[in-house]
Motif scaffolding. Structure first.
Motif, PDB file in Angstrom:
ATOM      1  N   ASN A  55      51.396  49.747  55.174  1.00 12.14           N
ATOM      2  CA  ASN A  55      51.552  51.144  54.783  1.00 12.14           C
ATOM      3  C   ASN A  55      50.454  51.569  53.811  1.00 12.14           C
ATOM      4  OD1 ASN A  55      52.956  53.675  54.687  1.00 12.14           O
ATOM      5  ND2 ASN A  55      53.814  53.073  52.719  1.00 12.14           N
ATOM      6  N   GLN A  56      50.073  50.664  52.916  1.00  7.70           N
ATOM      7  CA  GLN A  56      48.985  50.970  51.988  1.00  7.70           C
ATOM      8  C   GLN A  56      47.657  51.159  52.728  1.00  7.70           C
ATOM      9  OE1 GLN A  56      49.515  51.384  48.519  1.00  7.70           O
ATOM     10  NE2 GLN A  56      51.590  51.373  49.321  1.00  7.70           N
ATOM     11  N   ILE A  57      47.434  50.346  53.773  1.00  7.38           N
ATOM     12  CA  ILE A  57      46.198  50.469  54.549  1.00  7.38           C
ATOM     13  C   ILE A  57      46.175  51.771  55.334  1.00  7.38           C
ATOM     14  CG2 ILE A  57      44.898  49.473  56.474  1.00  7.38           C
ATOM     15  CD1 ILE A  57      45.812  46.716  55.523  1.00  7.38           C
ATOM     16  N   ILE A  58      47.308  52.117  55.951  1.00  6.32           N
ATOM     17  CA  ILE A  58      47.377  53.324  56.761  1.00  6.32           C
ATOM     18  C   ILE A  58      47.068  54.569  55.940  1.00  6.32           C
ATOM     19  CG2 ILE A  58      48.994  54.806  58.045  1.00  6.32           C
ATOM     20  CD1 ILE A  58      50.303  52.278  59.092  1.00  6.32           C
ATOM     21  N   ARG A  59      47.397  54.545  54.646  1.00  4.14           N
ATOM     22  CA  ARG A  59      47.173  55.705  53.796  1.00  4.14           C
ATOM     23  C   ARG A  59      45.718  55.857  53.347  1.00  4.14           C
ATOM     24  NH1 ARG A  59      52.217  55.291  49.533  1.00  4.14           N
ATOM     25  NH2 ARG A  59      53.919  55.664  51.015  1.00  4.14           N
TER      26      ARG A  59
ATOM     27  N   ARG B 297      44.731  59.870  44.069  1.00  5.65           N
ATOM     28  CA  ARG B 297      45.114  59.064  45.231  1.00  5.65           C
ATOM     29  C   ARG B 297      46.001  59.850  46.188  1.00  5.65           C
ATOM     30  NH1 ARG B 297      48.716  53.503  45.089  1.00  5.65           N
ATOM     31  NH2 ARG B 297      48.999  53.322  47.338  1.00  5.65           N
ATOM     32  N   LEU B 298      46.921  60.630  45.647  1.00  6.46           N
ATOM     33  CA  LEU B 298      47.811  61.417  46.510  1.00  6.46           C
ATOM     34  C   LEU B 298      47.029  62.467  47.288  1.00  6.46           C
ATOM     35  CD1 LEU B 298      50.897  61.962  44.167  1.00  6.46           C
ATOM     36  CD2 LEU B 298      50.721  60.430  46.123  1.00  6.46           C
ATOM     37  N   ILE B 299      46.007  63.046  46.671  1.00  3.69           N
ATOM     38  CA  ILE B 299      45.199  64.037  47.379  1.00  3.69           C
ATOM     39  C   ILE B 299      44.383  63.361  48.478  1.00  3.69           C
ATOM     40  CG2 ILE B 299      43.378  65.765  47.105  1.00  3.69           C
ATOM     41  CD1 ILE B 299      44.294  66.105  44.218  1.00  3.69           C
ATOM     42  N   ALA B 300      43.845  62.184  48.174  1.00  2.62           N
ATOM     43  CA  ALA B 300      43.068  61.462  49.184  1.00  2.62           C
ATOM     44  C   ALA B 300      43.936  61.031  50.362  1.00  2.62           C
ATOM     45  CB  ALA B 300      42.413  60.239  48.552  1.00  2.62           C
ATOM     46  N   GLU B 301      45.247  60.867  50.117  1.00  6.92           N
ATOM     47  CA  GLU B 301      46.164  60.450  51.180  1.00  6.92           C
ATOM     48  C   GLU B 301      46.753  61.626  51.945  1.00  6.92           C
ATOM     49  OE1 GLU B 301      49.078  58.127  49.206  1.00  6.92           O
ATOM     50  OE2 GLU B 301      47.769  56.376  48.914  1.00  6.92           O
TER      51      GLU B 301
ATOM     52  N   MET C  43      40.473  55.347  63.487  1.00  6.76           N
ATOM     53  CA  MET C  43      41.303  55.429  64.682  1.00  6.76           C
ATOM     54  C   MET C  43      40.788  56.511  65.639  1.00  6.76           C
ATOM     55  SD  MET C  43      43.588  53.061  64.485  1.00  6.76           S
ATOM     56  CE  MET C  43      42.212  52.112  63.815  1.00  6.76           C
ATOM     57  N   PHE C  44      40.380  57.645  65.082  1.00  7.59           N
ATOM     58  CA  PHE C  44      39.837  58.709  65.928  1.00  7.59           C
ATOM     59  C   PHE C  44      38.530  58.275  66.577  1.00  7.59           C
ATOM     60  CE2 PHE C  44      43.070  61.301  64.243  1.00  7.59           C
ATOM     61  CZ  PHE C  44      43.058  62.530  64.886  1.00  7.59           C
ATOM     62  N   ALA C  45      37.697  57.570  65.837  1.00  2.91           N
ATOM     63  CA  ALA C  45      36.436  57.088  66.408  1.00  2.91           C
ATOM     64  C   ALA C  45      36.701  56.097  67.534  1.00  2.91           C
ATOM     65  CB  ALA C  45      35.594  56.435  65.312  1.00  2.91           C
ATOM     66  N   ALA C  46      37.632  55.185  67.310  1.00  2.00           N
ATOM     67  CA  ALA C  46      37.985  54.235  68.369  1.00  2.00           C
ATOM     68  C   ALA C  46      38.557  54.969  69.579  1.00  2.00           C
ATOM     69  CB  ALA C  46      38.982  53.207  67.842  1.00  2.00           C
ATOM     70  N   GLY C  47      39.350  56.000  69.325  1.00  2.00           N
ATOM     71  CA  GLY C  47      39.903  56.790  70.422  1.00  2.00           C
ATOM     72  C   GLY C  47      38.837  57.517  71.209  1.00  2.00           C
ATOM     73  N   ALA C  48      37.786  57.978  70.511  1.00  2.00           N
ATOM     74  CA  ALA C  48      36.695  58.668  71.201  1.00  2.00           C
ATOM     75  C   ALA C  48      35.971  57.730  72.150  1.00  2.00           C
ATOM     76  CB  ALA C  48      35.715  59.235  70.167  1.00  2.00           C
ATOM     77  N   ILE C  49      35.681  56.514  71.680  1.00  2.00           N
ATOM     78  CA  ILE C  49      35.015  55.530  72.544  1.00  2.00           C
ATOM     79  C   ILE C  49      35.912  55.157  73.720  1.00  2.00           C
ATOM     80  CG2 ILE C  49      34.063  53.201  72.605  1.00  2.00           C
ATOM     81  CD1 ILE C  49      33.303  53.545  69.666  1.00  2.00           C
TER      82      ILE C  49
ATOM     83  N   ARG D  28      47.597  63.927  54.641  1.00  2.00           N
ATOM     84  CA  ARG D  28      47.456  63.714  56.070  1.00  2.00           C
ATOM     85  C   ARG D  28      46.750  64.886  56.767  1.00  2.00           C
ATOM     86  NH1 ARG D  28      46.937  58.763  57.484  1.00  2.00           N
ATOM     87  NH2 ARG D  28      48.781  57.471  57.248  1.00  2.00           N
ATOM     88  N   THR D  29      46.965  66.093  56.302  1.00  2.00           N
ATOM     89  CA  THR D  29      46.299  67.240  56.922  1.00  2.00           C
ATOM     90  C   THR D  29      44.791  67.146  56.748  1.00  2.00           C
ATOM     91  OG1 THR D  29      48.227  68.642  56.504  1.00  2.00           O
ATOM     92  CG2 THR D  29      46.143  69.747  56.966  1.00  2.00           C
ATOM     93  N   ALA D  30      44.356  66.835  55.541  1.00  2.00           N
ATOM     94  CA  ALA D  30      42.922  66.697  55.295  1.00  2.00           C
ATOM     95  C   ALA D  30      42.348  65.523  56.066  1.00  2.00           C
ATOM     96  CB  ALA D  30      42.666  66.528  53.799  1.00  2.00           C
ATOM     97  N   GLN D  31      43.057  64.399  56.044  1.00  2.00           N
ATOM     98  CA  GLN D  31      42.565  63.223  56.762  1.00  2.00           C
ATOM     99  C   GLN D  31      42.463  63.486  58.261  1.00  2.00           C
ATOM    100  OE1 GLN D  31      44.985  59.830  55.836  1.00  2.00           O
ATOM    101  NE2 GLN D  31      44.149  59.581  53.792  1.00  2.00           N
TER     102      GLN D  31
END
Length: 437
Positions: free
Chosen positions: A8-12, A91-95, A20-26, A97-100
Motif C-alpha cells: 500500500n505504501q508503494i502504490i501511493r 506527502r498527502l498532496i503527493a499521494e 503503470m500507465f507507461a507499461a500499459g501504453a507499451i 490520486r486525481t493529480a497522479q
C-alpha cells in the motif's frame, strides 16, 4: 498483513501510477500488433500509416509539454504547501490520486505515441494492426481530454491551505475510525510486563509504522509467552524505548520474530497513527499563528477540523472480533488525555494571546464534552485550565481576558465533571468487553 501494508505504501508513491500507465501504453501497442492475426487481412477501412503517424506525432509533442507543465505545477504546489502549511502534509498532496492519474495519463500518452511511431516506422503493423492502433489512439485521445479537464479543476486548489487541511482531516478521521473500531488492534489491555519481563528493542531507530498482532499472538502461543506492546504505531523506537515487553522464556529466535512483526521507518504515517494527523494539523495552526503569518482564521479552521474528527471518533461504532483473538498480546490504549493534549496544547500555547482563538478553543472544548461528557470531561477541564493560565500570562487587554476567563471557568466547573474520573465511550470499551467474555 505486513506485506499488504508495504504494498500500500508503494502504490501511493508518485511514480507508481505513471509507471503503470507507461507499461500499459507499451502493452497496448504490442496488443495492437498481435491482435491483428485475429482479424482478416482485407478490411473495408484501410488507415494509412501516415495518418496514424501524424496523429501520434501531435499527441507526442503536445503531451511532452503538458506533462512537463503538470509536473512543474505539482512541484510548485508541494513547495508551497511545505512553506505555507506543514512539510508533513506534503506527502498527502503527493499521494493525491486525481493529480497522479492526470500526470500518469499525460506520460502514458506521450510514451504510447513514441512507441507507436517507432513501430509504424519499422513496418510493425499490417492493415488490421493499423486499424487496432488507430482505435487505441482514439481511446488515448479521449483519456487525455478527460485527464486535462480533471487537471484544470485540480490545479485551482492543489497545495492551498484549505485543501491541505481537508486532506489531513480526511486521513486523520480514517485513522481515528480504525481506532474506534479496534482500539487495541484486537489485543487485550491487561499488562503483560510482569516480574522478570524482557524488553525487545528494534534493530534500528525509527518510528513504528505498523505492527502484526496476529504474528505476535502466534509467537506467544508457540513459545508460551505473554507480549505487551509498548510501541504503538507512531512511537519512536530507540534503545530506551522498546518495542515490547515479553514475559516468559525468550529465545533469540523469538526476539527476532517479534522485531519482524513491527515495521519501523524514518517517518510517521497516517494509516494507524491517529495522533500524527492531529500533530500535522497543529503544525499548520502554529504556523498560521506565528507573528510573521498572523492568520488566526486558519488556526480556527484547524480547530473546527479537530472537532469534526473527535466527534466522528466518538460516534463510530466498535467492530466485531472473535473473543479469543490475540489473548496473549496486550497494549496500552489511547486515552482522552492523550488526544486532548496533542489536539489543543500547541494551539493554546501559540494562540493564548488571541482572544478569538481562545474563545474558539473554548467552544471546541464545549462541543467535544457535549459529544462524550463522561469520556472527555476531565481532559476538557484540564485543557481549559491550561488555556486560562496561558491567557492570563499573554493577554494584556482586560476585557479580552475576562471573556476568556468566563468561557474557561464554565468548562472547568460545569456539572462537576472535573472532579470525577472519566468513563469510557463504548468505542473505547469494546476490547474490555471482549476480554471479559
Amino acid at each position: 498483513m505486513k506485506s499488504a501494508f508495504k504494498l500500500n505504501q508503494i502504490i501511493r508513491k508518485m511514480w507508481f501510477l505513471p509507471t503503470m500507465f507507461a507499461a500499459g501504453a507499451i502493452a497496448t501497442v504490442a496488443t495492437a500488433h498481435y491482435s491483428a492475426a485475429l482479424l482478416p487481412q482485407e478490411l473495408p477501412i484501410d488507415i494509412s500509416e501516415s495518418a496514424i503517424e501524424d496523429i501520434l506525432t501531435i499527441i507526442g509533442s503536445s503531451m511532452l509539454a503538458v506533462a512537463t507543465f503538470a509536473l512543474a505545477t505539482m512541484v510548485n504546489a508541494l513547495s508551497g504547501a511545505s512553506q505555507g502549511t506543514s512539510p508533513r502534509a506534503v506527502r498527502l498532496i503527493a499521494e493525491d490520486r486525481t493529480a497522479q492519474a492526470s500526470i500518469s495519463a499525460f506520460v502514458g500518452a506521450f510514451l504510447f505515441s513514441v512507441v507507436g511511431i517507432i513501430a509504424l516506422s519499422g513496418g510493425f503493423f499490417t492493415a488490421s494492426g493499423r486499424l487496432i492502433l488507430f482505435a487505441a489512439t482514439i481511446v488515448v485521445v479521449a483519456l487525455v481530454v478527460g485527464a486535462l479537464i480533471r487537471w484544470i479543476n485540480k490545479i485551482s486548489s492543489i497545495g492551498q491551505v484549505g485543501e491541505t487541511i481537508e486532506r489531513v482531516e480526511a486521513a486523520t478521521t480514517a485513522a481515528f475510525c480504525e481506532i474506534a473500531r479496534t482500539p487495541l488492534f484486537g489485543c487485550c489491555e491487561r499488562e503483560a510486563a510482569q516480574h522478570g519481563a524482557v524488553a525487545v528493542h528494534a534493530d534500528r531507530v525509527g518510528f513504528v509504522q505498523h505492527l502484526e498482532p496476529a504474528e505476535l499472538q502466534k509467537i506467544a502461543e508457540e513459545d508460551d509467552l505473554w507480549i505487551h506492546v509498548v510501541a504503538r504505531p507512531g512511537i519512536y523506537a530507540t534503545r530506551a524505548q522498546p518495542l515490547a515487553m515479553v514475559a516468559g522464556p525468550v529465545t533469540e529466535g523469538a526476539r527476532r520474530r517479534i522485531r519482524d512483526a513491527f515495521v519501523v521507518g524514518r517517518n510517521r504515517t497516517f494509516d494507524h497513527d491517529p495522533l500524527y494527523g492531529l500533530v500535522v494539523l497543529n503544525e499548520i495552526a502554529s504556523r498560521a499563528l506565528s507573528p510573521g503569518v498572523n492568520d488566526p482564521g486558519t488556526a480556527i479552521g484547524v480547530i473546527h477540523a479537530q472537532i469534526r474528527i473527535l466527534d466522528t471518533w466518538m460516534t463510530e461504532k466498535p467492530g466485531q472480533r472473535p473473543a479469543a483473538a490475540f489473548s496473549r498480546v496486550s497494549m496500552r490504549r489511547i486515552t482522552p488525555q492523550d488526544v486532548m493534549t496533542v489536539a489543543f496544547r500547541p494551539i493554546v500555547r501559540d494562540g493564548a494571546g488571541n482572544v478569538e482563538v481562545c474563545l474558539e478553543v473554548c467552544e471546541a472544548l464545549q462541543a467535544i464534552r457535549a459529544a462524550a461528557p463522561h469520556v472527555f470531561g476531565r481532559a476538557v477541564a484540564e485543557t481549559a485550565v491550561d488555556l486560562l493560565a496561558r491567557a492570563r500570562s499573554d493577554m494584556s487587554h482586560p476585557p479580552d481576558l475576562r471573556a476568556v476567563e468566563q468561557a474557561a471557568a464554565a468548562l472547568v466547573h460545569a456539572d462537576g465533571t472535573a472532579g470525577h474520573a472519566p468513563a469510557r465511550h463504548p468505542a473505547l470499551d469494546f476490547e474490555d468487553r471482549r476480554g471479559a467474555e
